[in-house]
Scaffold this motif. Structure first.
Motif, PDB file in Angstrom:
ATOM      1  N   THR A  21      10.821  38.493  73.935  1.00  0.00           N
ATOM      2  CA  THR A  21      11.690  37.421  74.510  1.00  0.00           C
ATOM      3  C   THR A  21      12.928  37.559  74.029  1.00  0.00           C
ATOM      4  O   THR A  21      13.369  38.052  73.042  1.00  0.00           O
ATOM      5  CB  THR A  21      10.942  36.067  73.472  1.00  0.00           C
ATOM      6  OG1 THR A  21       9.766  35.941  73.765  1.00  0.00           O
ATOM      7  CG2 THR A  21      11.754  34.864  73.815  1.00  0.00           C
ATOM      8  N   SER A  22      14.017  37.356  75.189  1.00  0.00           N
ATOM      9  CA  SER A  22      15.210  37.617  74.876  1.00  0.00           C
ATOM     10  C   SER A  22      15.699  36.498  73.905  1.00  0.00           C
ATOM     11  O   SER A  22      15.221  35.463  73.847  1.00  0.00           O
ATOM     12  CB  SER A  22      16.082  37.977  76.331  1.00  0.00           C
ATOM     13  OG  SER A  22      15.624  36.532  77.045  1.00  0.00           O
ATOM     14  N   ILE A  44      11.993  36.527  82.607  1.00  0.00           N
ATOM     15  CA  ILE A  44      12.145  37.232  83.846  1.00  0.00           C
ATOM     16  C   ILE A  44      10.751  36.736  84.276  1.00  0.00           C
ATOM     17  O   ILE A  44      10.242  35.955  85.358  1.00  0.00           O
ATOM     18  CB  ILE A  44      12.022  38.530  83.641  1.00  0.00           C
ATOM     19  CG1 ILE A  44      13.417  38.676  83.427  1.00  0.00           C
ATOM     20  CG2 ILE A  44      11.803  38.949  85.070  1.00  0.00           C
ATOM     21  CD1 ILE A  44      14.640  38.481  84.172  1.00  0.00           C
ATOM     22  N   VAL A  45       9.553  37.248  83.481  1.00  0.00           N
ATOM     23  CA  VAL A  45       8.284  36.785  84.128  1.00  0.00           C
ATOM     24  C   VAL A  45       7.588  35.331  83.916  1.00  0.00           C
ATOM     25  O   VAL A  45       6.554  35.222  84.529  1.00  0.00           O
ATOM     26  CB  VAL A  45       7.240  37.758  83.389  1.00  0.00           C
ATOM     27  CG1 VAL A  45       7.632  39.398  83.774  1.00  0.00           C
ATOM     28  CG2 VAL A  45       6.975  37.677  81.980  1.00  0.00           C
ATOM     29  N   ASN A  46       8.474  34.658  83.408  1.00  0.00           N
ATOM     30  CA  ASN A  46       8.093  32.940  83.412  1.00  0.00           C
ATOM     31  C   ASN A  46       8.487  32.164  84.664  1.00  0.00           C
ATOM     32  O   ASN A  46       8.219  31.162  84.732  1.00  0.00           O
ATOM     33  CB  ASN A  46       8.461  32.435  82.033  1.00  0.00           C
ATOM     34  CG  ASN A  46       9.861  32.240  82.159  1.00  0.00           C
ATOM     35  OD1 ASN A  46      10.695  32.757  82.917  1.00  0.00           O
ATOM     36  ND2 ASN A  46      10.256  31.391  81.175  1.00  0.00           N
ATOM     37  N   GLN A  47       9.073  33.013  85.478  1.00  0.00           N
ATOM     38  CA  GLN A  47       9.662  32.350  86.634  1.00  0.00           C
ATOM     39  C   GLN A  47       8.765  31.955  87.836  1.00  0.00           C
ATOM     40  O   GLN A  47       8.750  31.035  88.215  1.00  0.00           O
ATOM     41  CB  GLN A  47      11.090  33.076  87.227  1.00  0.00           C
ATOM     42  CG  GLN A  47      12.251  33.090  86.010  1.00  0.00           C
ATOM     43  CD  GLN A  47      13.347  33.607  86.575  1.00  0.00           C
ATOM     44  OE1 GLN A  47      13.690  33.434  87.758  1.00  0.00           O
ATOM     45  NE2 GLN A  47      13.947  34.467  85.611  1.00  0.00           N
ATOM     46  N   SER A  75      12.172  44.685  82.607  1.00  0.00           N
ATOM     47  CA  SER A  75      12.538  43.803  83.597  1.00  0.00           C
ATOM     48  C   SER A  75      13.744  43.191  83.513  1.00  0.00           C
ATOM     49  O   SER A  75      14.298  42.546  82.569  1.00  0.00           O
ATOM     50  CB  SER A  75      11.153  42.842  83.611  1.00  0.00           C
ATOM     51  OG  SER A  75      11.373  41.860  82.466  1.00  0.00           O
ATOM     52  N   VAL A  76      14.505  43.004  84.688  1.00  0.00           N
ATOM     53  CA  VAL A  76      15.994  42.523  84.646  1.00  0.00           C
ATOM     54  C   VAL A  76      15.935  41.535  85.923  1.00  0.00           C
ATOM     55  O   VAL A  76      17.136  40.561  85.798  1.00  0.00           O
ATOM     56  CB  VAL A  76      17.031  43.484  84.684  1.00  0.00           C
ATOM     57  CG1 VAL A  76      16.997  44.249  83.477  1.00  0.00           C
ATOM     58  CG2 VAL A  76      16.790  44.466  86.144  1.00  0.00           C
ATOM     59  N   GLY A  77      15.060  41.253  86.912  1.00  0.00           N
ATOM     60  CA  GLY A  77      15.352  40.506  88.017  1.00  0.00           C
ATOM     61  C   GLY A  77      14.007  40.041  88.570  1.00  0.00           C
ATOM     62  O   GLY A  77      12.910  40.952  88.253  1.00  0.00           O
TER      63      GLY A  77
END
Length: 298
Positions: free
Chosen positions: A156-157, A190-193, A279-281
């Motif tokens: 988590t960021s 990222i992956v929650n989008q 992951s960045v995008g």
């Protein structure tokens, strides 16, 4: 199109049953023409119930051949109590499913045996806490070079900082990150989008496929429990990194993995011992379209 790439063999290590996204990832793994699902192992909490859930879903999807084994329920992090929702298995497991045939080996042994038996190196896709994967690395010895890559959903960021925190089994996570093996991380914000919504649910429920009908029931119950109309596909979009760079963009980073209490903090550091693709995008709509088409059309 004509297949030019050989299928990529994977093992899926999962805490299926709590959030519905793991069940979607299991379904995606057997439906993706690019992937060959060699085994499923379960982790965190009641791993036997999780394994029965995975076994039943795979059977309904027509994949009784994929072995399922229960792994480690207790995190390596001392005194860490696994979260348990209480709804795990509801809507899919019946009382007589206690007798569903699981692989007699424990999950860690199953992964080690698959590594030993596989002609090609395997990708380990870990969509739960990293307990089993850390145990595999500890015990693998010369089999370590049979691991092509570890792809995991973790981290988590922290607001305004380039730091990622891993919570569920920090000790195991740090061990994996510092193993020197190629690690790819799908991080939470990222992956929650990509979100699956109620309209997607009706399409799945309308399918004649018993596996997809089961998935629809699990999704419906989960949306009811959470009182919402959509839910993130954290694990499926992370799994997509095993066969596509279309949906998530990742960047190679050198980091330090530092234990802070029972969590691990990943901080960019040129001298760090962890080399991780992070992951960045993400292309959320494109991924959800892909996932639903893959499940419904194959």
């Amino acid at each position: 199109g004509v297949r030019t790439m050989p299928m990529r063999p994977i093992i899926l290590d999962t805490d299926v049953g709590t959030d519905v996204d793991d069940a979607f990832a299991i379904s995606q793994a057997v439906r993706s023409p690019e992937l060959e699902l060699r085994a499923v192992t379960t982790v965190y909490g009641d791993v036997h119930l999780r394994a029965r859930l995975a076994r039943k879903l795979l059977d309904l999807l027509g994949h009784g051949e994929v072995p399922v084994a229960a792994g480690l329920g207790q995190p390596l992090t001392p005194d860490k109590v696994p979260y348990w929702g209480g709804w795990e298995g509801e809507g899919l497991l019946a009382p007589d499913d206690d007798a569903l045939p699981l692989d007699p080996r424990d999950g860690v042994r199953l992964i080690l045996d698959e590594l030993a038996d596989s002609p090609d190196p395997l990708t380990l896709v870990a969509i739960g806490p990293l307990t089993n994967i850390a145990a595999v690395i500890q015990q693998a010895g010369r089999l370590l070079d049979r691991i092509r890559e570890i792809i995991c959903m973790a981290g988590t960021s922290v607001a305004d900082e380039e730091v990622w925190i891993v919570i569920c089994d920090g000790v195991a996570a740090r061990f994996v990150f510092e193993s020197g093996l190629p690690v790819t991380l799908g991080t939470r914000f990222i992956v929650n989008q990509p979100k699956i919504t109620r309209p997607h649910l009706s399409r799945l429920a309308g399918s004649s496929d018993p596996g997809l009908q089961a998935l629809a029931v699990l999704l419906d119950r989960y949306l009811e429990i959470k009182q919402r109309d959509q839910t993130p596909m954290y694990d499926p979009v992370t799994l997509s990194m095993a066969y596509s760079d279309e949906f998530i963009q990742a960047e190679a980073m050198t980091l330090t993995a530092e234990q802070q209490g029972d969590v691990v903090a990943l901080t960019p550091d040129p001298e760090g011992s962890a080399r991780i693709n992070i992951s960045v995008g993400v292309q959320p709509e494109a991924f959800v379209d892909h996932l639903v088409d893959l499940l419904l059309v194959g």
